[in-house]
Design a protein around this motif. Structure first.
Motif, PDB file in Angstrom:
ATOM      1  N   ALA A  71      25.308 -72.193  59.320  1.00 18.23           N
ATOM      2  CA  ALA A  71      24.018 -71.634  58.933  1.00 18.23           C
ATOM      3  C   ALA A  71      22.312 -71.269  58.863  1.00 18.23           C
ATOM      4  O   ALA A  71      21.775 -71.228  59.355  1.00 18.23           O
ATOM      5  CB  ALA A  71      24.348 -69.707  58.072  1.00 18.23           C
ATOM      6  N   GLU A  72      22.488 -73.041  58.068  1.00 17.05           N
ATOM      7  CA  GLU A  72      21.359 -73.767  57.357  1.00 17.05           C
ATOM      8  C   GLU A  72      21.272 -74.557  58.363  1.00 17.05           C
ATOM      9  O   GLU A  72      20.037 -74.166  58.509  1.00 17.05           O
ATOM     10  CB  GLU A  72      22.019 -74.116  55.884  1.00 17.05           C
ATOM     11  N   LEU A  73      21.765 -74.803  59.281  1.00 14.61           N
ATOM     12  CA  LEU A  73      21.402 -75.772  60.339  1.00 14.61           C
ATOM     13  C   LEU A  73      20.843 -74.668  61.309  1.00 14.61           C
ATOM     14  O   LEU A  73      20.248 -75.240  61.988  1.00 14.61           O
ATOM     15  CB  LEU A  73      22.590 -76.459  60.772  1.00 14.61           C
ATOM     16  N   LEU A  74      21.573 -73.973  61.639  1.00 15.27           N
ATOM     17  CA  LEU A  74      20.782 -72.894  62.517  1.00 15.27           C
ATOM     18  C   LEU A  74      19.577 -72.378  62.794  1.00 15.27           C
ATOM     19  O   LEU A  74      18.782 -72.262  63.636  1.00 15.27           O
ATOM     20  CB  LEU A  74      22.069 -72.147  63.259  1.00 15.27           C
ATOM     21  N   GLU A  75      19.401 -72.270  61.509  1.00 10.48           N
ATOM     22  CA  GLU A  75      17.751 -71.618  60.857  1.00 10.48           C
ATOM     23  C   GLU A  75      17.583 -72.472  60.891  1.00 10.48           C
ATOM     24  O   GLU A  75      16.142 -71.916  61.994  1.00 10.48           O
ATOM     25  CB  GLU A  75      17.796 -71.088  59.216  1.00 10.48           C
TER      26      GLU A  75
END
Length: 368
Positions: free
Chosen positions: A260-264
């Motif tokens: 989730a943090e990577l995709l942001e």
């Protein structure tokens, strides 16, 4: 410990730092333009050969700067026309560079698209479970000059016997650049960013930004820094798992920066550059090649408007993983397409010359 060469390479310098050096040495500024033209327009980073500089100046500058810090050790060429270069650096460290050629769509078979894949570190500290680069551990970052030196060496080899590039007509006989070799480019951000500056700038190679791709295993802060760099290059994310459970199993970085943090961060990059991002997905038998992973990956790719490269695992001696059979590979890619995702199912290149990242270096060091 940071590596310090005996002499910096002229390839470590930007136009700005070279100008400042020459000013301090009371050398006319126009000499800087001549030096950069020799290095990047003519492909000659050796002061001894810069014939329009006075001899005394060439000798003086040669005492302060080295030329290309990358020395070829071994070239291999596969049956599918993939080339791999093993090089030695000043401290004896070994790095790899790969040149991959593929026919250009809609063009005769005599024309090909050449992509050069460069290394940014000696080894890798990120421990992806399927990769040979980190098997011998991390040793150090490459300097800006060591990264750029790989392009010069590939250019020298290509010029010897191969058909010139369909796009380039100078000493840079390749059409695309990918930072996907040994190491994590984002963990050596300053040197990689400096190399990109030299590649893209008018005073450097003048290489188009859209032809430069940086790959990362997912260093979130550095993805944002790359987005803010001001050069609209392309981004490839080594995803390799569409859920945290699967990705954490094979990529330890996921425990620091979950999906989730990577995709942001990837969304931030895409918004800044308005370019399609590529998701790299190595298919490993009974690890990430399931129907559930294909469906989850489809959702991620559609949400990001990303292209997916499905890459059958390239077997590495000493590692347990296997590639799925062809039928399973095609089924995985079909699910993505049926869900509206742009996808390419890659075919293995260079297996007969150990073209996977770190393999040739590992074999050479083991045999030594």
């Amino acid at each position: 410990m940071k590596f310090r060469p005996q002499k910096p390479s002229i390839l470590d310098e930007s136009a700005e730092t070279l100008t400042a050096f020459l000013k301090a040495e009371k050398i006319p500024a126009f000499r800087g333009k001549q030096i950069l033209e020799w290095a990047y327009k003519k492909g000659v980073p050796d002061f001894a050969e810069m014939s329009n500089l006075p001899l005394t100046m060439r000798e003086s500058l040669g005492e302060k700067f080295a030329g290309n810090p990358v020395t070829p050790v071994l070239w291999k060429r596969s049956g599918d026309d993939t080339h791999k270069l093993l090089s030695r650096l000043e401290d004896g460290a070994l790095v790899e560079t790969v040149l991959i050629q593929a026919p250009m769509v809609g063009v005769g078979q005599e024309k090909s698209r050449a992509t050069v894949c460069v290394s940014s570190q000696v080894g890798c500290a990120y421990g992806c479970k399927f990769c040979a680069s980190g098997l011998a551990g991390f040793k150090r970052n490459l300097t800006r000059g060591e990264i750029l030196g790989q392009f010069f060496r590939v250019g020298e080899r290509k010029d010897e016997s191969d058909t010139p590039s369909a796009v380039r007509e100078d000493h840079v006989p390749f059409d695309n650049i990918v930072f996907m070799g040994m190491g994590e480019p984002m963990a050596n951000f300053d040197a990689v960013a400096g190399a990109i500056e030299s590649l893209h700038s008018d005073w450097g190679f003048r290489f188009g930004a859209r032809r430069i791709t940086v790959s990362t295993s997912g260093l979130v802060p550095e993805i944002r820094k790359l987005a803010d760099l001001g050069i609209p290059i392309r981004l490839a994310v080594s995803l390799h798992g569409a859920t945290d459970e699967v990705r954490s199993r094979i990529m330890p970085i996921n425990r620091r920066y979950p999906i989730a943090e990577l995709l942001e961060a990837v969304r931030y990059f895409r918004e800044r550059h308005n370019r399609m991002v590529t998701l790299e997905f190595i298919l490993i038998e009974d690890v990430n090649d399931s129907l559930e992973q294909a469906i989850a990956l489809s959702g991620i790719a559609k949400e990001l408007h990303a292209h997916v490269n499905c890459i059958p695992y390239n077997t590495v001696e000493g590692l347990e993983w296997k590639r799925p059979n062809l039928r399973r590979q095609e089924k995985f890619a079909k699910i993505l397409r049926e869900n509206g995702v742009s996808v390419t199912l890659r075919r293995e290149k260079g297996h007969d010359i150990s073209a996977a990242c770190g393999q040739l270096r590992l074999q050479h060091e083991t045999a030594a």
